[in-house]
Write a protein that holds these residues in place. Structure first.
Motif, PDB file in Angstrom:
ATOM      1  N   ILE A   2      12.751  -4.444   1.431  1.00  0.00           N
ATOM      2  CA  ILE A   2      11.959  -3.370   2.009  1.00  0.00           C
ATOM      3  C   ILE A   2      10.902  -2.880   1.028  1.00  0.00           C
ATOM      4  N   GLU A   3      11.165  -3.047  -0.280  1.00  0.00           N
ATOM      5  CA  GLU A   3      10.266  -2.418  -1.256  1.00  0.00           C
ATOM      6  C   GLU A   3       8.841  -2.966  -1.232  1.00  0.00           C
ATOM      7  N   PRO A   4       8.627  -4.307  -1.173  1.00  0.00           N
ATOM      8  CA  PRO A   4       7.237  -4.777  -1.109  1.00  0.00           C
ATOM      9  C   PRO A   4       6.494  -4.236   0.095  1.00  0.00           C
ATOM     10  N   ILE A   5       7.211  -4.050   1.236  1.00  0.00           N
ATOM     11  CA  ILE A   5       6.555  -3.520   2.435  1.00  0.00           C
ATOM     12  C   ILE A   5       6.077  -2.098   2.160  1.00  0.00           C
ATOM     13  N   VAL A   6       6.950  -1.291   1.523  1.00  0.00           N
ATOM     14  CA  VAL A   6       6.599   0.103   1.249  1.00  0.00           C
ATOM     15  C   VAL A   6       5.426   0.164   0.281  1.00  0.00           C
ATOM     16  N   VAL A   7       5.465  -0.705  -0.762  1.00  0.00           N
ATOM     17  CA  VAL A   7       4.358  -0.721  -1.725  1.00  0.00           C
ATOM     18  C   VAL A   7       3.063  -1.094  -1.019  1.00  0.00           C
ATOM     19  N   GLY A   8       3.144  -2.109  -0.158  1.00  0.00           N
ATOM     20  CA  GLY A   8       1.954  -2.513   0.596  1.00  0.00           C
ATOM     21  C   GLY A   8       1.440  -1.380   1.457  1.00  0.00           C
ATOM     22  N   ALA A   9       2.380  -0.684   2.141  1.00  0.00           N
ATOM     23  CA  ALA A   9       1.979   0.432   3.006  1.00  0.00           C
ATOM     24  C   ALA A   9       1.291   1.515   2.198  1.00  0.00           C
ATOM     25  N   PHE A  10       1.801   1.739   0.957  1.00  0.00           N
ATOM     26  CA  PHE A  10       1.179   2.751   0.104  1.00  0.00           C
ATOM     27  C   PHE A  10      -0.276   2.399  -0.168  1.00  0.00           C
ATOM     28  N   VAL A  44      -3.030  10.500   4.077  1.00  0.00           N
ATOM     29  CA  VAL A  44      -2.343  11.156   2.958  1.00  0.00           C
ATOM     30  C   VAL A  44      -0.878  11.403   3.320  1.00  0.00           C
ATOM     31  N   ALA A  45      -0.625  11.772   4.590  1.00  0.00           N
ATOM     32  CA  ALA A  45       0.766  11.935   5.030  1.00  0.00           C
ATOM     33  C   ALA A  45       1.524  10.623   4.876  1.00  0.00           C
ATOM     34  N   MET A  46       0.857   9.524   5.216  1.00  0.00           N
ATOM     35  CA  MET A  46       1.489   8.208   5.083  1.00  0.00           C
ATOM     36  C   MET A  46       1.794   7.924   3.609  1.00  0.00           C
ATOM     37  N   VAL A  47       0.877   8.326   2.710  1.00  0.00           N
ATOM     38  CA  VAL A  47       1.120   8.150   1.275  1.00  0.00           C
ATOM     39  C   VAL A  47       2.376   8.925   0.870  1.00  0.00           C
ATOM     40  N   PHE A  48       2.515  10.157   1.395  1.00  0.00           N
ATOM     41  CA  PHE A  48       3.729  10.940   1.114  1.00  0.00           C
ATOM     42  C   PHE A  48       4.976  10.194   1.577  1.00  0.00           C
ATOM     43  N   PHE A  49       4.900   9.606   2.777  1.00  0.00           N
ATOM     44  CA  PHE A  49       6.058   8.864   3.299  1.00  0.00           C
ATOM     45  C   PHE A  49       6.432   7.728   2.356  1.00  0.00           C
ATOM     46  N   GLY A  52       8.325   8.576  -0.761  1.00  0.00           N
ATOM     47  CA  GLY A  52       9.681   9.106  -0.634  1.00  0.00           C
ATOM     48  C   GLY A  52       9.722  10.596  -0.415  1.00  0.00           C
ATOM     49  N   ALA A  53       8.676  11.172   0.173  1.00  0.00           N
ATOM     50  CA  ALA A  53       8.689  12.591   0.507  1.00  0.00           C
ATOM     51  C   ALA A  53       8.365  12.762   1.990  1.00  0.00           C
ATOM     52  N   ASN A 122       6.353   1.369 -17.796  1.00  0.00           N
ATOM     53  CA  ASN A 122       6.890   2.569 -18.434  1.00  0.00           C
ATOM     54  C   ASN A 122       7.784   3.377 -17.483  1.00  0.00           C
ATOM     55  N   GLY A 123       7.974   2.873 -16.294  1.00  0.00           N
ATOM     56  CA  GLY A 123       8.850   3.572 -15.357  1.00  0.00           C
ATOM     57  C   GLY A 123       8.138   4.508 -14.419  1.00  0.00           C
ATOM     58  N   PHE A 124       6.815   4.639 -14.534  1.00  0.00           N
ATOM     59  CA  PHE A 124       6.100   5.513 -13.619  1.00  0.00           C
ATOM     60  C   PHE A 124       5.613   4.725 -12.409  1.00  0.00           C
ATOM     61  N   THR A 125       6.512   4.051 -11.727  1.00  0.00           N
ATOM     62  CA  THR A 125       6.096   3.315 -10.542  1.00  0.00           C
ATOM     63  C   THR A 125       5.706   4.306  -9.457  1.00  0.00           C
ATOM     64  N   PRO A 126       4.766   3.917  -8.597  1.00  0.00           N
ATOM     65  CA  PRO A 126       4.349   4.853  -7.552  1.00  0.00           C
ATOM     66  C   PRO A 126       5.494   5.260  -6.638  1.00  0.00           C
ATOM     67  N   ILE A 127       6.485   4.404  -6.463  1.00  0.00           N
ATOM     68  CA  ILE A 127       7.604   4.769  -5.607  1.00  0.00           C
ATOM     69  C   ILE A 127       8.803   5.079  -6.492  1.00  0.00           C
ATOM     70  N   SER A 128       9.247   6.322  -6.431  1.00  0.00           N
ATOM     71  CA  SER A 128      10.295   6.733  -7.349  1.00  0.00           C
ATOM     72  C   SER A 128      11.660   6.203  -6.927  1.00  0.00           C
ATOM     73  N   GLY A 129      11.783   5.700  -5.706  1.00  0.00           N
ATOM     74  CA  GLY A 129      13.060   5.203  -5.245  1.00  0.00           C
ATOM     75  C   GLY A 129      14.013   6.296  -4.837  1.00  0.00           C
ATOM     76  N   GLN A 130      13.512   7.532  -4.782  1.00  0.00           N
ATOM     77  CA  GLN A 130      14.367   8.655  -4.440  1.00  0.00           C
ATOM     78  C   GLN A 130      13.705   9.397  -3.279  1.00  0.00           C
ATOM     79  N   THR A 131      14.468   9.653  -2.247  1.00  0.00           N
ATOM     80  CA  THR A 131      13.899  10.314  -1.080  1.00  0.00           C
ATOM     81  C   THR A 131      14.187  11.807  -1.141  1.00  0.00           C
ATOM     82  N   VAL A 132      13.112  12.603  -1.029  1.00  0.00           N
ATOM     83  CA  VAL A 132      13.261  14.060  -1.011  1.00  0.00           C
ATOM     84  C   VAL A 132      13.242  14.493   0.446  1.00  0.00           C
ATOM     85  N   ASP A 133      14.403  14.783   1.019  1.00  0.00           N
ATOM     86  CA  ASP A 133      14.449  15.115   2.450  1.00  0.00           C
ATOM     87  C   ASP A 133      14.300  16.626   2.645  1.00  0.00           C
ATOM     88  N   ALA A 134      14.395  17.028   3.927  1.00  0.00           N
ATOM     89  CA  ALA A 134      14.153  18.433   4.270  1.00  0.00           C
ATOM     90  C   ALA A 134      15.116  19.358   3.532  1.00  0.00           C
TER      91      ALA A 134
END
Lengths: 172, 339
Positions: A2-10, A44-49, A52-53, A122-134
């Motif tokens: 799933i990760e390459p798809i998310v990176v591509g979507a970003f 921008v909303a899609m970028v948030f998605f 992981g937010a 350095n670990g600052f990948t654009p996708i943190s791998g952690q989802t911040v839900d409501a």
């Protein structure tokens, strides 16, 4: 998988955001420019998605694209701007007017690209791998940021009172 | 034989394919039931007004929809020369798609439903917020005064009604602790249908649901006695058809949401005492949704259109305080019970 798809979507959402934001500035038709602004907020909303937010992303759509921009379009619709405004806008878009902001924006863009390209190791990948839900957002807002929430609500109340004062019927 | 075909692709791919087939079936079911709602509406209105309604084409006039669709598909796609072409074309597409999209959240049976998103209800609010653009852009791009007035009315109406629609459903979120529609339905199976604890939320939600679909009595954006046809005065052919069918898709969507949010989704009434009723979950979902779809029509047959300022003050002075009180009350009860 799933990760390459998310990176591509970003990256796709980011490119759409950049393009539509540029179009907001250079488009001479007021309503079309606002529609590009809606598109920019949606991307921008899609970028948030993808970052992981999802809660921030969906609020971006509800509040900005679904409410604030509706009021913008509403006002521009009522002004009934015609061909004249398009010509005026065109005359304002002279090279002397846009070169300065364009260079500054290009610097920011270069920085952004640099950050995205250079730092993954350095670990600052654009996708943190952690989802911040409501729930996480709510816990943060009513925990460490409670004072900020209270201040924001006071500010909104002041705005509400001011709007009521401006909009009330004059007693003649 | 089947085993051999199955082994051609990895199981993940089969799962994805099956999910896609399900989604397409649900989409087709939604659009088809929306189209036949036009027939249902005309027949029921006829019944209540003591006349026949369309009863000539096919059995009970059921073919009327097919005839109307064929006619509208072959109509010339006429665009008036004075319109803003891009937005004029965009508006009907937004109208249709923003009404179709939220249906993907609705759990139809225990194992049917397109998506089970964690932010389900918020996604619905987002699409409902974006649906305003259809009427707004349709009204503005038509470049005629009736359309513009219709568009302006609709924008003000939708913005006002969305505010308390959101707040009224927040009571449900507080009580069930989730935005996910499938989990809300499962919560209702464990506890109680939300219509009982959230009755005031249901009242405001029902009003807002009628308002977001622009149905009588809240169809002021297209009030034919004042505004010709409102925001779609200049539309014809399939573009008008998109607005028209989009309205019925909205009715089916709001009915499905009402079923899922307040009436236990696919759960049978008295299913605890008569367990055999629970063997046909889809039937119960369909019956409940059909009931709400018919009440939309009954509402149109029974109620006159209110004056515009009455409608707006009802939204801000009655519905908004009611839904806020409901939210505060629900939160207090949940805190009191220590959930």
């Amino acid at each position: 998988m799933i990760e390459p798809i998310v990176v591509g979507a970003f990256y796709v959402a980011a490119i759409v955001a950049l393009f539509s934001t540029v179009m907001v500035v250079v488009n001479t038709h007021p309503v079309h420019a606002l529609l590009y602004l809606v598109l920019s907020l949606l991307s921008v909303a899609m970028v948030f998605f993808t970052l992981g937010a999802p809660f921030a992303g969906v609020l971006e759509v509800i509040v900005y694209a679904g409410a604030i921009l509706v009021l913008f379009v509403f006002v521009v619709m009522m002004l009934n701007l015609g061909k004249q405004t398009v010509d005026q806008e065109r005359s304002w878009l002279k090279a002397s007017g846009w070169i300065g902001p364009a260079v500054l924006a290009a610097v920011l863009l270069a920085e952004l690209v640099l950050v995205l390209v250079v730092t993954p190791q350095n670990g600052f990948t654009p996708i943190s791998g952690q989802t911040v839900d409501a729930k996480a957002v709510g816990v943060a807002l009513y925990g460490p940021y409670l004072l900020a929430v209270e201040l924001a609500s006071t500010l909104l109340l002041a705005g509400l009172v001011a709007a009521y004062h401006l909009g009330r019927h004059q007693e003649s | 034989m089947i085993e051999q075909i199955y082994s051609l692709l990895p199981p993940v791919v089969w799962d994805i394919l099956w999910a896609m087939v399900k989604a397409v079936i649900i989409l087709l079911g939604l659009v088809i039931s929306a189209a036949w709602m036009i027939w249902l509406e005309r027949r029921l209105l006829g019944l209540w007004q003591d006349r026949y309604g369309p009863n000539r084409v096919g059995l009970w006039g059921l073919g009327q929809v097919i005839a109307d669709m064929l006619k509208i598909f072959f109509k010339e796609d006429w665009m008036p020369p004075f319109v803003d072409k891009f937005t004029f074309t965009l508006a009907p597409a937004i109208a249709m798609s923003m009404m179709l999209l939220p249906f993907c959240l609705i759990p139809i049976t225990p194992n049917w439903g397109v998506a089970s998103a964690d932010l389900g209800l918020l996604f619905f609010f987002a699409t409902a917020g974006l649906a305003v653009y259809a009427v707004m852009l349709g009204g503005w791009s038509s470049n005629s005064k009736y359309s513009l007035l219709g568009g302006l009315r609709s924008t003000a109406q939708t913005i006002s009604y969305e505010v308390f629609m959101g707040i009224s459903l927040m009571g449900i979120v507080v009580q069930t602790g989730t935005f996910n529609l499938r989990e809300i339905v499962l919560w209702q199976q464990e506890h109680v249908w939300l219509i009982f604890p959230q009755f005031f939320a249901f009242l405001t939600w029902a009003l807002a649901g009628v308002a977001v679909t622009h149905r009588t009595p809240f169809d002021l954006p297209e009030a034919e006695s004042e505004l010709a046809a409102g925001y779609h005065t200049e539309y014809s052919g399939m573009k008008f058809g998109m607005f028209f069918v989009g309205e019925y898709v909205g009715i089916v969507m709001v009915s499905g949401l009402t079923t899922a949010l307040f009436f236990g989704g696919w759960e049978a009434p008295f299913g605890d005492y008569l367990p055999f009723l629970n063997t046909v979950p889809f039937l119960w979902f369909a019956i409940k949704s059909l009931f709400f779809m018919s009440s939309f029509i009954l509402l149109r047959a029974a109620l006159p259109r209110p004056r515009y300022d009455h409608m707006m003050s009802a939204a801000w002075k009655v519905c908004l305080p009611m839904s806020l009180l409901n939210l505060i009350g629900t939160a207090a009860v949940v805190l009191w019970l220590g959930a």
